[in-house]
Motif scaffolding. Structure first.
Motif: not given
Length: 453
Positions: A78-85, A139-149
């Motif tokens: 509490n709080p829940t905190n997650v980060a992903a790529r 150059a050869d991809r798209t990175d998606i960085l996400m963080q949610y609380v």
């Protein structure tokens, strides 16, 4: 000829499948196509080693096809905190379009949207969820960085107070809590945070740099400040973002004044400060530089937490370039200024379009003559165009010199001093005690590189 019911059903099923493929193909890369694809796609994310937590909120959209590269979860519940790529082979503009469409649905309250079609950061809230999604094209991809609380505090902050009420000073009136992203335990890092060697080659598109700015770009590159934006290209004529300029500003100031600690900008220490801006969490790659300028008083935060956004991926404007740079030149408070004073000094026909805060910096910059940031970056002009986006080359030119006419230091001068010290290392210690940390340039010097600056 008799046809059984089973055969008819098989034919109908095949026809429907073909029709669905035709519809998806016709709607490819459209909002409808993305919605249909998301509806029929499985919920799981393609990954061999990493998987989403079981309590991952269904309401958060996930772009497909992607591969989940990394995921970190705070040990706190509490709080829940997650980060992903995630990583996708699709173009970045498709990913930006997907999140723009999907986050506009399901009652998301958008606090920040990218200003460009192929990169940027989304910041949205849905009840007790606060989510940031950063799109980074490679150059050869798209990175998606996400963080949610996920935090009950978001529900209470939404329910109490009116975030649009300018008279409300209570922290609970904020729609977001700037501190909920503060979690040193998460180690998701973007590519720009990783240590890299200074770019030692020559930019492949150096010929596209405006000729008057060649020397500035070359000196800053040799100092290790400027890096290619993509491959070996500097891309000098595209707009520079606010975050990139701040990163360059702090790095260049500290590099030029590496032997003068009193003039360096102090970065946040190992225990990170509480984030000032809701859209610049601790794990943002440029958090340290942005927070450092806030701590130094060079960037001000809004007293209204609901409006306290830095907008790091917005283009840098001309007046903001001057507003953040000139205080580091003067090292003293900015003078008072009026529209008429700026118009009389510079002759700008659009002086009335400059914001009141920037007026003071623009007027102070005039006192530096040919060494002023405005003349060095934009040349001679009688229209300032304060809201015009600054190019990467223009931003670099402003950072080539720090100081006034009588007290300053250029990137070229630093390089000369370091080369001389390298040839005679035994004299290095005596030079530091005899030489002034801020060499005195001649008043008559022009902004073009010369040995005296």
């Amino acid at each position: 000829m008799h046809i059984s019911i089973r055969k008819l059903l098989q034919y109908a099923g095949h026809a429907f499948a073909c029709l669905l493929l035709v519809v998806l193909a016709g709607c490819q890369n459209t909002g409808l196509g993305l919605s249909v694809e998301s509806a029929v796609a499985p919920r799981s994310v393609e990954s061999s080693n990493v998987s989403l937590p079981q309590d991952f909120p269904d309401i958060i959209p996930i772009y497909r096809p992607t591969i989940l590269k990394d995921l970190q979860r705070s040990p706190l519940n509490n709080p829940t905190n997650v980060a992903a790529r995630w990583s996708s082979k699709d173009s970045a503009n498709l990913v930006v379009r997907f999140y723009r469409d999907r986050l506009a649905q399901n009652n998301w309250r958008m606090l920040l949207n990218p200003t460009e079609s192929d990169r940027g950061t989304f910041l949205g809230q849905n009840r007790d969820l606060l989510v940031t999604v950063s799109i980074q094209p490679e150059a050869d991809r798209t990175d998606i960085l996400m963080q949610y609380v996920k935090s009950p505090q978001l529900l209470s902050s939404n329910a109490s107070g009116n975030p649009t009420d300018p008279n409300s000073n209570s922290p609970s009136s904020s729609t977001t809590n700037p501190g909920i992203f503060s979690n040193p335990g998460l180690q998701i890092r973007s590519r720009s945070e990783l240590p890299s060697q200074p770019f030692s080659g020559k930019f492949s598109d150096f010929d596209s740099v405006p000729a008057p700015l060649h020397a500035f770009i070359q000196d800053l590159t040799e100092l290790g400040i400027l890096q290619p934006k993509q491959g070996s290209q500097f891309e000098p004529n595209i707009s520079v973002t606010r975050r990139q300029y701040v990163a360059w500003l702090v790095a260049t100031n500290n590099r030029i004044y590496s032997n003068n600690p009193s003039r360096q900008i102090r970065l946040p220490q190992a225990a990170p400060d509480r984030p000032i801006f809701a859209d610049v969490p601790v794990k943002d790659p440029d958090f340290s530089a942005i927070q450092a300028l806030v701590n130094a008083g060079l960037i001000s935060a809004s007293p209204d937490p609901a409006k306290n956004l830095f907008k790091p991926d917005d283009p840098l404007t001309r007046e903001t370039l001057v507003l953040w740079k000139v205080p580091l030149d003067l090292r003293r408070p900015l003078p008072t200024a009026t529209v008429e004073a700026v118009k009389q000094a510079w002759g700008f026909q659009d002086s009335d379009r400059i914001s009141p805060d920037a007026l003071r910096a623009v007027l102070a910059d005039f006192a530096s003559g040919d060494l002023s940031n405005i003349r060095r970056s934009f040349g001679y002009t009688i229209v300032f165009q304060p809201q015009k986006p600054v190019t990467r080359a223009e931003a670099a030119a402003a950072l080539w010199y720090f100081g006034t006419l009588t007290d300053g230091l250029s990137a070229q001068r630093v390089l000369q001093q370091e080369r001389a010290a390298a040839k005679t290392p035994e004299s290095q210690s005596s030079d530091r005690t005899v030489n002034s940390p801020s060499p005195q340039p001649s008043v008559t010097n022009s902004p073009s590189p010369s040995p005296g600056i």
